[in-house]
Design a protein around this motif. Structure first.
Motif, PDB file in Angstrom:
ATOM      1  N   GLN A   1       0.914  -1.221   0.007  1.00  9.30           N
ATOM      2  CA  GLN A   1      -0.067   0.029   0.099  1.00  9.30           C
ATOM      3  C   GLN A   1       1.029   1.282  -0.134  1.00  9.30           C
ATOM      4  OE1 GLN A   1      -2.514  -0.719   3.605  1.00  9.30           O
ATOM      5  NE2 GLN A   1      -4.390  -0.667   2.124  1.00  9.30           N
ATOM      6  N   VAL A   2       0.467   2.092  -0.615  1.00  8.28           N
ATOM      7  CA  VAL A   2       1.059   3.463  -0.882  1.00  8.28           C
ATOM      8  C   VAL A   2       0.232   4.614  -0.466  1.00  8.28           C
ATOM      9  CG1 VAL A   2       2.349   5.015  -2.561  1.00  8.28           C
ATOM     10  CG2 VAL A   2       2.669   2.494  -2.811  1.00  8.28           C
ATOM     11  N   LEU A   3       1.074   5.358   0.442  1.00 10.44           N
ATOM     12  CA  LEU A   3       0.292   6.661   0.988  1.00 10.44           C
ATOM     13  C   LEU A   3       0.716   7.774  -0.049  1.00 10.44           C
ATOM     14  CD1 LEU A   3      -1.625   7.988   3.267  1.00 10.44           C
ATOM     15  CD2 LEU A   3       0.791   8.542   4.353  1.00 10.44           C
ATOM     16  N   VAL A   4      -0.430   8.477  -0.471  1.00 11.50           N
ATOM     17  CA  VAL A   4      -0.044   9.645  -1.542  1.00 11.50           C
ATOM     18  C   VAL A   4       0.430  10.897  -0.839  1.00 11.50           C
ATOM     19  CG1 VAL A   4      -0.871  11.127  -3.465  1.00 11.50           C
ATOM     20  CG2 VAL A   4      -1.521   8.551  -3.261  1.00 11.50           C
ATOM     21  N   VAL A   5       1.573  11.262  -1.006  1.00 13.41           N
ATOM     22  CA  VAL A   5       2.067  12.364  -0.489  1.00 13.41           C
ATOM     23  C   VAL A   5       2.335  13.666  -0.999  1.00 13.41           C
ATOM     24  CG1 VAL A   5       3.157  11.136   1.640  1.00 13.41           C
ATOM     25  CG2 VAL A   5       4.402  11.428  -0.613  1.00 13.41           C
ATOM     26  N   GLY A   6       2.084  13.600  -2.452  1.00 14.81           N
ATOM     27  CA  GLY A   6       2.358  14.937  -3.450  1.00 14.81           C
ATOM     28  C   GLY A   6       2.561  14.247  -4.690  1.00 14.81           C
ATOM     29  N   HIS A   7       2.789  15.419  -5.576  1.00 14.14           N
ATOM     30  CA  HIS A   7       2.767  15.045  -7.006  1.00 14.14           C
ATOM     31  C   HIS A   7       3.683  15.968  -7.754  1.00 14.14           C
ATOM     32  CE1 HIS A   7      -0.491  17.752  -6.180  1.00 14.14           C
ATOM     33  NE2 HIS A   7      -0.517  18.158  -7.428  1.00 14.14           N
ATOM     34  N   ILE A   8       3.887  15.856  -8.951  1.00 18.91           N
ATOM     35  CA  ILE A   8       4.884  16.625  -9.478  1.00 18.91           C
ATOM     36  C   ILE A   8       4.155  17.089 -11.103  1.00 18.91           C
ATOM     37  CG2 ILE A   8       6.856  17.115 -11.195  1.00 18.91           C
ATOM     38  CD1 ILE A   8       8.393  15.831  -8.901  1.00 18.91           C
ATOM     39  N   ILE A   9       3.923  18.441 -11.335  1.00 21.09           N
ATOM     40  CA  ILE A   9       3.312  18.792 -12.516  1.00 21.09           C
ATOM     41  C   ILE A   9       4.412  19.650 -13.071  1.00 21.09           C
ATOM     42  CG2 ILE A   9       1.482  19.915 -13.529  1.00 21.09           C
ATOM     43  CD1 ILE A   9      -0.494  19.292 -11.279  1.00 21.09           C
ATOM     44  N   ASN A  10       4.786  19.563 -14.450  1.00 24.28           N
ATOM     45  CA  ASN A  10       5.674  20.283 -15.170  1.00 24.28           C
ATOM     46  C   ASN A  10       6.914  20.568 -14.231  1.00 24.28           C
ATOM     47  OD1 ASN A  10       3.717  20.384 -17.472  1.00 24.28           O
ATOM     48  ND2 ASN A  10       2.762  22.210 -16.551  1.00 24.28           N
ATOM     49  N   GLY A  11       7.398  19.482 -13.809  1.00 26.46           N
ATOM     50  CA  GLY A  11       8.778  19.735 -13.017  1.00 26.46           C
ATOM     51  C   GLY A  11       8.475  20.566 -11.766  1.00 26.46           C
ATOM     52  N   LYS A  12       7.258  20.757 -11.467  1.00 24.29           N
ATOM     53  CA  LYS A  12       7.132  21.461 -10.044  1.00 24.29           C
ATOM     54  C   LYS A  12       6.554  20.555  -8.994  1.00 24.29           C
ATOM     55  CE  LYS A  12       6.201  26.088  -8.248  1.00 24.29           C
ATOM     56  NZ  LYS A  12       5.147  26.201  -7.367  1.00 24.29           N
ATOM     57  N   THR A  13       7.218  20.628  -7.905  1.00 29.29           N
ATOM     58  CA  THR A  13       6.704  19.788  -6.757  1.00 29.29           C
ATOM     59  C   THR A  13       5.640  20.338  -5.875  1.00 29.29           C
ATOM     60  OG1 THR A  13       9.082  18.757  -6.604  1.00 29.29           O
ATOM     61  CG2 THR A  13       7.512  18.202  -4.917  1.00 29.29           C
ATOM     62  N   TYR A  14       4.643  19.587  -5.643  1.00 26.14           N
ATOM     63  CA  TYR A  14       3.523  19.872  -4.965  1.00 26.14           C
ATOM     64  C   TYR A  14       3.363  18.771  -3.555  1.00 26.14           C
ATOM     65  CZ  TYR A  14       2.379  23.029  -8.647  1.00 26.14           C
ATOM     66  OH  TYR A  14       2.679  23.890  -9.665  1.00 26.14           O
ATOM     67  N   GLN A  15       3.441  19.344  -2.368  1.00 26.69           N
ATOM     68  CA  GLN A  15       3.500  18.399  -1.400  1.00 26.69           C
ATOM     69  C   GLN A  15       2.054  18.187  -0.705  1.00 26.69           C
ATOM     70  OE1 GLN A  15       7.001  18.143   1.338  1.00 26.69           O
ATOM     71  NE2 GLN A  15       8.102  17.666  -0.701  1.00 26.69           N
TER      72      GLN A  15
END
Lengths: 539, 194
Positions: B88-102
């Motif tokens: 199981q993986v807990l979602v902690v963030g994402h990257i859009i167009n090279g930019k990190t959003y936590q």
């Protein structure tokens, strides 16, 4: 990591005008590098503040940390907690504002009337900041030392200083004499005032002692032979010490007045009735009262005299014993050939500073008697001269600064009203005479007089009452208390009052090395040379 | 592409992936990513395990007469197909167009999307700030959060040139989060020590 000027120390988190501001230290600044008494600048949004660190404390975000702190071997946890859960705070007392308002730009730093806003950055004050506040060394400013932990020159405006009476305080052995000598040199160089120094321990005239060092240090006369005259009460002692004196002071019995005896009431152990009798005797015998009183030996004569004046026999005996003590002083003669007061005034009028050495007569009775007698007469002359000057006929006399040691003996609650020094301290500069008071028990000095002192310089004091009396009436008193109580026992002092824009703890400049003498004696000549050069350039 | 599994269940906050190889599970706390539409979703492995394919059929012990664990699998090759490893993986963030959003992405990952292990570069980029710690600490997980946070940070520190400095920085962030709970903080810090 050593802290550098201009390094960010932290940010303001709380504050009030009355209590000062709390600054949370950045984790990059070690609390151990901070020192109370240091200067910081606070960059407010609209103006800059200049303040002094008056307290340093450790804080925790969670009380639990203090209850179960991490193990000492656990450096990892300690490193993480440092600056986050555990942090240092500085208590900064803002004292001046620089910039921001038109008046500030025109008139320089102004007293603080507000606090910096939240999260204003706090930095160590730089040399340039210090210069803005304390000014540069110039014709009226004298370099007296360096603020603690800084290389900046702390300059004192001596023209301003001598306009009021001042005080130098500190426990015995903390460097009062050293500071006084320094200040006297400064006044001699940078102000128009002349000095009259009642030098109880022979420290200021020719050579002074140097605690911990061999031999002595040069004093005023050796450095400025043409501008200082040394008077002595004890010629023999002066000769033994190899001092070239200018005048030997002799005081005639006929010069002693009832007021002089009144002051010695405590030291001579006289009763009130005995003092009262002096006035009656003066009235009866006139100028030669003392000689004649001492000369009466015939019992019948004494009885008639006492009866005619209604003096009790025991009071008379008490008085006679007191007078006999005074008579034993070798510098007292039946009639003095030359008048010491006239001589001192003669020198002072020519702008020559006078140091009166007491030689071996170091007891307080002698000191009080002589200092009072001379000062009263000199002050009277100054009063007359100033009054004549006020009528517009002549220029007023040059300002005079009288230096007295063991001041609490003259200025204590009981006799401050009677001594001339009490009057000088209160009436201040009306007659162009001010005091430089040196003392180790400021709490014994009359409150009213303490409040009249313009600038106070104090070395370490550890008696609570002494500290309170020195700091009475100063804003941020409690904060300064911390600074004062933590001064090093030697060569550190706190100055505050009229002549400085804000209180500052400092280390007095060097004295006693060949280099220091050179700096003192050449300071003026090089300045004058520069002035001359500039003049020539424009001619 | 270093794919380690495939999503079999997905929500906004977490997803479950099945490993392609039995027992080839990613380490607890390791950072994994899933490529989705216009973004890469990052998560931290918060639980993993192996069980039978059919929920009703409990595996039975088979090694009584076998010399080793491998021998069990060799003598019953069907086991490889009857068992599966999942994490199981807990979602902690994402990257859009090279930019990190936590913080959580707007949409969850798709079922059957591939889960990849993150490269050291990915980890470095993602762990520039520690805001993701909040998501980890505010989720109700089966595993104690202190364990997961410590494991996650330990895993991440391996990608950094100076793991100690990274852990100190992370520790400082934790201190701020746990400013009122020194004992929990101490528990995590004790697990971060190397």
């Amino acid at each position: 990591m050593e802290t550098q000027p201009n390094q960010n120390l932290g940010i303001v988190v709380t504050g009030s005008v009355e209590k000062g501001t709390e600054v949370r230290l950045d984790s990059s600044a070690s609390v151990e590098d901070m020192v109370v008494g240091r200067y910081v600048t606070i960059e407010g949004k609209k103006r800059r503040f200049f303040g002094m660190v008056t307290d340093i404390s450790l804080g925790v975000t969670d009380e639990q940390i203090t209850i179960s702190p991490p193990d000492t071997s656990d450096t990892f946890t300690a490193e993480i907690l440092e600056g986050t859960a555990t942090y240092g705070t500085l208590h900064v007392l803002p004292m001046l504002t620089i910039g921001g308002e038109v008046t500030t730009i025109n008139e320089g730093p102004q007293p603080v009337k507000t606090v910096p806003s939240h999260f204003s950055r706090v930095k160590l004050a730089s040399e340039a900041d210090m210069e803005t506040v304390f000014g540069k060394e110039d014709n009226s400013r004298f370099f007296i030392g360096n603020p603690l932990d800084m290389e900046t020159k702390l300059c004192l405006n001596l023209e301003e200083l001598v306009k009021r009476s001042n005080g130098i305080f500190g426990k015995s052995g903390t460097g009062k004499t050293f500071l006084t000598r320094l200040l006297l040199i400064g006044m001699l160089q940078k102000s128009k005032a002349t000095n009259l120094i009642f030098d109880m321990h022979n420290e200021y005239g020719w050579a002074g002692s140097f605690e911990g060092g061999k031999g002595g240090v040069k004093a005023l006369k050796q450095l400025f032979p043409s501008r200082v005259a040394v008077f002595t009460l004890d010629e023999e002692n002066s000769r033994h010490r190899g001092v070239s004196t200018d005048f030997v002071v002799r005081i005639g019995y006929d010069e002693i007045e009832p007021e002089d005896i009144g002051l010695l009431r405590q030291t001579l152990n006289l009763t009130d009735q005995a003092v009262e009798a002096v006035y009656q005797l003066k009235r009866h015998f006139g100028k030669g009262w003392m000689q004649q009183t001492l000369d009466i030996s015939d019992a019948a004569d004494v009885e008639t005299l006492l009866q005619s004046m209604n003096i009790h026999e025991s009071s008379f005996a008490n008085l006679k014993r007191g007078l006999a003590t005074i008579r034993r002083l070798p510098f007292l003669v039946a009639h003095a050939q030359t008048n010491a007061v006239d001589n001192i005034l003669g020198y002072l009028d020519r702008g020559i500073n006078v140091v009166l050495e007491f030689g071996r007569h170091r007891d307080i009775t002698t000191y009080m008697l002589v200092a009072n007698m001379l000062a009263r007469r000199i002050y009277q002359r100054y009063q007359e001269k100033t009054e004549v000057a006020m009528a517009g006929k002549v220029t007023p006399p040059t300002p005079l600064v009288i230096t007295i040691e063991e001041a609490h003996k003259f200025l204590n609650h009981d006799i401050a009203n009677q001594t001339i020094f009490g009057e000088i301290a209160r009436e201040m500069r009306k007659y162009n005479v001010t005091l430089l008071v040196i003392d180790q028990r400021p709490s014994a000095i009359d409150e009213e007089i303490m409040s009249q002192l313009g600038t106070k310089i104090t070395c370490l004091l550890d008696n609570e009452r002494d500290i309170d009396s020195v700091l009475a009436g100063v804003s941020g008193k409690n904060d300064l208390k911390t600074v004062l109580a933590r001064l090093a026992p030697k060569q550190q002092a706190l100055i505050f009052g009229h002549a400085v824009p804000m209180p500052v703890a400092f280390r007095p400049r060097d004295w006693g090395t060949a280099k220091s003498y050179e700096e003192f004696t050449h300071e003026n000549s090089s300045e004058k040379k520069a002035e001359k050069d500039i003049k020539e350039l424009f001619e | 592409m270093n794919k380690i599994g495939e999503i079999v269940e997905s929500t906004s906050t977490e997803f479950t992936a099945e490993c392609y190889e039995l027992h080839e599970l990613p380490a607890l706390g390791s950072l994994v990513k899933v490529t989705a539409v216009e973004m890469e979703i990052f998560g931290i492995v918060c639980q993993s395990g192996t069980a039978g394919i059919e929920p009703g059929r409990h595996p039975v012990a088979r090694g009584k007469d076998e010399a080793s664990e491998e021998a069990v699998y060799q003598s019953s090759p069907q086991l490889m197909k009857l068992l599966r490893s999942e994490f199981q993986v807990l979602v902690v963030g994402h990257i859009i167009n090279g930019k990190t959003y936590q913080y959580l992405p707007s949409k969850p990952a798709h079922i059957h999307a591939f889960v990849q292990a993150c490269s050291p570069e990915d980890i470095k980029q993602f762990s520039q700030s520690f805001d993701f710690l909040n998501i980890m600490l505010n989720n109700r997980l089966q595993i104690p959060t202190e364990e997961l946070v410590a494991a996650g940070l330990r895993e991440m520190s391996k990608a950094h040139a100076d793991p100690h400095a990274f852990l100190i920085a992370a520790g400082k962030s934790l201190t701020v989060i746990f400013s009122g709970d020194y004992h929990r903080l101490k528990t995590i810090l004790a697990r971060l020590k190397q």
